[in-house]
Write a protein that holds these residues in place. Structure first.
Motif, short mmCIF file in Angstrom:
data_model
loop_
_atom_site.label_atom_id
_atom_site.label_comp_id
_atom_site.label_asym_id
_atom_site.label_seq_id
_atom_site.Cartn_x
_atom_site.Cartn_y
_atom_site.Cartn_z
N SER A 1 0.81 -1.21 0.00
CA SER A 1 0.00 0.00 0.00
C SER A 1 0.85 1.26 0.00
O SER A 1 0.54 2.23 -0.69
CB SER A 1 -0.94 -0.01 1.21
N ARG A 2 1.91 1.27 0.79
CA ARG A 2 2.71 2.49 0.90
C ARG A 2 3.43 2.81 -0.41
O ARG A 2 3.46 3.96 -0.85
CB ARG A 2 3.73 2.34 2.03
N SER A 3 4.00 1.77 -1.07
CA SER A 3 4.71 2.02 -2.32
C SER A 3 3.77 2.44 -3.43
O SER A 3 4.14 3.21 -4.32
CB SER A 3 5.48 0.75 -2.74
N ALA A 4 2.50 1.95 -3.40
CA ALA A 4 1.54 2.31 -4.43
C ALA A 4 0.85 3.63 -4.14
O ALA A 4 0.20 4.20 -5.03
CB ALA A 4 0.49 1.20 -4.57
N GLY A 5 0.96 4.13 -2.91
CA GLY A 5 0.30 5.38 -2.57
C GLY A 5 -1.18 5.25 -2.33
O GLY A 5 -1.90 6.25 -2.37
N ASP A 6 -1.66 4.02 -2.08
CA ASP A 6 -3.09 3.79 -1.85
C ASP A 6 -3.36 3.65 -0.36
O ASP A 6 -2.49 3.27 0.43
CB ASP A 6 -3.56 2.52 -2.56
N ILE A 7 -4.59 3.94 0.01
CA ILE A 7 -5.06 3.71 1.37
C ILE A 7 -5.95 2.47 1.34
O ILE A 7 -6.99 2.46 0.68
CB ILE A 7 -5.86 4.91 1.92
N GLN A 8 -5.52 1.41 1.99
CA GLN A 8 -6.28 0.16 2.02
C GLN A 8 -7.16 0.15 3.27
O GLN A 8 -6.67 0.31 4.38
CB GLN A 8 -5.33 -1.04 2.05
N ILE A 9 -8.47 -0.07 3.08
CA ILE A 9 -9.40 -0.15 4.20
C ILE A 9 -10.02 -1.54 4.21
O ILE A 9 -10.70 -1.93 3.25
CB ILE A 9 -10.50 0.92 4.11
N ALA A 10 -9.78 -2.29 5.27
CA ALA A 10 -10.36 -3.62 5.43
C ALA A 10 -11.44 -3.54 6.51
O ALA A 10 -11.17 -3.06 7.61
CB ALA A 10 -9.30 -4.64 5.82
N VAL A 11 -12.63 -4.01 6.18
CA VAL A 11 -13.76 -3.94 7.10
C VAL A 11 -14.11 -5.35 7.55
O VAL A 11 -14.27 -6.26 6.72
CB VAL A 11 -14.98 -3.28 6.42
N ALA A 12 -14.23 -5.56 8.85
CA ALA A 12 -14.56 -6.87 9.41
C ALA A 12 -15.37 -6.68 10.67
O ALA A 12 -15.48 -5.56 11.21
CB ALA A 12 -13.30 -7.68 9.70
N HIS A 13 -15.95 -7.76 11.16
CA HIS A 13 -16.76 -7.69 12.37
C HIS A 13 -15.90 -7.70 13.63
O HIS A 13 -16.08 -6.88 14.52
CB HIS A 13 -17.75 -8.85 12.41
N LYS A 14 -14.96 -8.63 13.69
CA LYS A 14 -14.13 -8.75 14.90
C LYS A 14 -12.76 -9.29 14.52
O LYS A 14 -12.60 -9.91 13.46
CB LYS A 14 -14.80 -9.65 15.93
N PRO A 15 -11.75 -9.06 15.36
CA PRO A 15 -10.38 -9.45 14.98
C PRO A 15 -10.17 -10.95 14.92
O PRO A 15 -9.21 -11.41 14.30
CB PRO A 15 -9.53 -8.83 16.10
N SER A 16 -11.04 -11.74 15.53
CA SER A 16 -10.84 -13.18 15.50
C SER A 16 -11.29 -13.81 14.19
O SER A 16 -11.08 -15.00 13.96
CB SER A 16 -11.60 -13.85 16.67
N ASP A 17 -11.94 -13.04 13.30
CA ASP A 17 -12.39 -13.59 12.02
C ASP A 17 -11.25 -14.21 11.22
O ASP A 17 -11.35 -15.34 10.75
CB ASP A 17 -13.11 -12.52 11.20
N PRO A 18 -10.12 -13.51 11.01
CA PRO A 18 -9.04 -14.14 10.25
C PRO A 18 -8.37 -15.29 11.00
O PRO A 18 -7.69 -16.11 10.39
CB PRO A 18 -8.05 -12.99 10.01
N MET A 19 -8.56 -15.36 12.33
CA MET A 19 -7.93 -16.43 13.09
C MET A 19 -8.54 -17.79 12.76
O MET A 19 -7.96 -18.83 13.06
CB MET A 19 -8.09 -16.17 14.60
N SER A 20 -9.72 -17.80 12.16
CA SER A 20 -10.36 -19.07 11.81
C SER A 20 -9.78 -19.67 10.54
O SER A 20 -10.26 -20.69 10.06
CB SER A 20 -11.87 -18.86 11.64
N ALA A 21 -8.73 -19.04 9.99
CA ALA A 21 -8.11 -19.57 8.77
C ALA A 21 -7.38 -20.88 9.01
O ALA A 21 -7.07 -21.60 8.07
CB ALA A 21 -7.13 -18.54 8.19
N GLY A 22 -7.10 -21.20 10.26
CA GLY A 22 -6.38 -22.46 10.55
C GLY A 22 -6.56 -22.84 12.00
O GLY A 22 -7.27 -22.18 12.76
N ASP A 23 -5.91 -23.93 12.37
CA ASP A 23 -5.97 -24.40 13.74
C ASP A 23 -5.20 -23.47 14.66
O ASP A 23 -4.35 -22.68 14.22
CB ASP A 23 -5.40 -25.82 13.84
N VAL A 24 -5.50 -23.57 15.95
CA VAL A 24 -4.81 -22.74 16.93
C VAL A 24 -3.31 -23.01 16.87
O VAL A 24 -2.86 -24.17 16.88
CB VAL A 24 -5.36 -23.03 18.34
#
Length: 493
Positions: A381-404
């Motif tokens: 994002s910084r090298s491209a000069g873009d502002i990336q906005i990611a919208v989610a419900h809670k921080p544990s959502d991406p944690m479900s991508a794999g086992d603990v």
């Protein structure tokens, strides 16, 4: 004497008449400490124990230590009120990056919040107000058509992708880096090839890793990467040294792996064609599912849409894919994010863009390879000069991508820190504990998220670097109409 002289034709000079000076009305009138003894004038029978002090701005915080200064420069989008200081709160991610006094090293923004707490309203207001500073908005996948009203208010029709619709997007498109290929010198050709083939390999890795064999994800190892990279180079003509590269597609990639040429088998260091087919069977089966499954026809043909990159906003709607489930939606978001990244790899100077990734958790749940793909987009994002906005419900959502304790969870946990700006809307107590642990928030910040922020729409704790700001987003009535997202609920009542 004057009359005598006048008889002989002489006049004495006269003295001008004195004009009484008039005083301007006083702005303020003196009042005694007890007030004016008249009805409605605040008169008090007792003298108020008030004392006056004079001090500098450096000395004032000693007497009022709980009144905080704004802390951030008043630049960028005016979002609302900083309720800790009473001043206006301004958001300027790229300005914060370039300001050495603000502890922000990247302009990425993560927005978390329980449904109905005003996440989308805050994001849309930010995008709309940053247009005054030359920014344009690109919504890379709108699963619920939440940006439809905003687009049409700005005179832009969203591009809709779905079953039976005509829009097609090829995630393996070259983008601007493929232009004028024959006019490039050797070093520049090699540099661009590394970027393009690297982006494609990241995409294919994420798409293959999203497929399952029973309960496990399809693995994508170095051998698979070697086969995919070699096939893509052969398909585009890069291996043959062509001056003009040919755009390829995912079905063409599957066909090249299913019917490998002798040159491809040799380059991949396989002993025979049979060994090549045996070793790449899982890879081919995963790619086949992408070309014949629910998303067939949407991301496996040449791009046939032409976006106006000079328009204030562009949105790619995925509402028609919602009945297919979260996994199909996540795969579509992965394809769109890779395509959008390719379109922005050679942005013109001054072409500032806000890239919105709504419902990003659906992509992050596709496994570790999809998490790596998303992680790669944020890091550029910084090298491209873009502002990336990611919208989610809670921080544990991406944690479900794999086992603990797995690699996917570790990457997802670290990815939260790729955004130096977090907008934390209201959450339940359990999610508040997650945020406090992941972002190292104190008990007061956690109480604001689970208490004050839950008491009204648009309330959020903005974490900018190490600073915390208690902000109430304020929407103009016109903005409130085009950012409202509860039409379906209202229609059902």
């Amino acid at each position: 004497m004057a009359r005598l002289l006048a008889d002989f034709g002489h006049d004495l000079p006269t003295v001008p008449a004195q004009v009484a000076a008039t005083k301007e009305p006083r702005l303020f009138h003196h009042a005694s400490p007890r007030g004016r003894p008249r009805a409605g004038r605040g008169w008090s029978p007792a003298r108020a124990p008030v004392r006056a002090y004079r001090m500098t701005s450096d000395q004032a915080p000693v007497f009022w230590p709980f009144i905080s200064a704004p802390g951030l420069p008043p630049t960028g989008a005016q979002m609302g009120i900083n309720e800790l200081s009473g001043a206006s709160f301004y958001a300027d991610p790229m300005g914060w990056v370039t300001d050495e006094h603000v502890p922000v090293t990247n302009p990425n923004i993560f927005v978390y919040g329980k449904p109905g707490r005003g996440k989308s309203g805050t994001v849309k207001a930010f995008c709309l107000r940053m247009m005054d500073f030359g920014y344009r908005t690109l919504v890379l996948g709108d699963p619920k058509d939440e940006y439809e009203k905003l687009c049409r208010a700005l005179g832009v029709e969203p591009v809709t992708i779905g079953i039976g619709l005509s829009a097609r997007i090829n995630p393996l498109a070259f983008g601007p880096l493929g232009q004028h290929w024959g006019d490039l010198d050797g070093p520049e050709t090699k540099r661009r090839a590394q970027i393009v083939f690297g982006r494609w390999l990241t995409l294919v890795r994420g798409l293959v890793g999203s497929q399952r064999i029973g309960a496990a994800r399809v693995p994508f190892g170095p051998t698979d990467a070697q086969a995919v990279g070699a096939a893509l180079r052969h398909l585009t003509g890069y291996t043959q040294g062509n001056s003009r590269l040919v755009e390829t597609t995912i079905p063409a990639l599957w066909e090249a792996l299913a019917n490998p040429t002798k040159e491809l088998v040799t380059e991949c260091a396989y002993g025979s064609r049979r060994q090549f087919l045996d070793e790449t069977r899982l890879l081919r089966d995963a790619l086949s599912q992408l070309t014949t499954g629910h998303l067939a026809g949407m991301f496996d043909q040449a791009t046939n849409i032409a976006l106006d990159w000079r328009a204030p906003i562009q949105s790619l709607s995925l509402r028609h894919l919602e009945p297919l489930g979260d996994e199909a939606m996540g795969i579509a978001l992965t394809c769109l994010n890779s395509w959008g990244r390719g379109m922005r790899e050679m942005a013109e100077p001054g072409d500032l863009r806000i890239c919105v990734r709504d419902e990003s958790w659906k992509q992050l749940r596709l496994g570790p390879e999809a998490v790596k793909s998303f992680d790669s987009d944020l890091r550029l994002s910084r090298s491209a000069g873009d502002i990336q906005i990611a919208v989610a419900h809670k921080p544990s959502d991406p944690m479900s991508a794999g086992d603990v304790g797995s690699q996917a969870v570790a990457i997802a946990r670290d990815m939260i820190h790729l955004a130096d700006i977090q907008v934390l809307h209201g959450q339940d107590a359990a999610v508040g504990d997650e945020l406090a642990a992941l972002l190292d928030l104190g008990p007061m910040a956690r109480t604001l998220i689970t208490g004050w922020a839950m008491g009204g729409t648009g309330r959020a704790l903005w974490r900018v670097g190490d600073g915390l700001y208690k902000v109430q987003t304020v929407l103009h009535p016109a903005e409130a109409r085009i950012t409202y997202t509860n039409d379906a609920i209202d229609g059902a009542l």
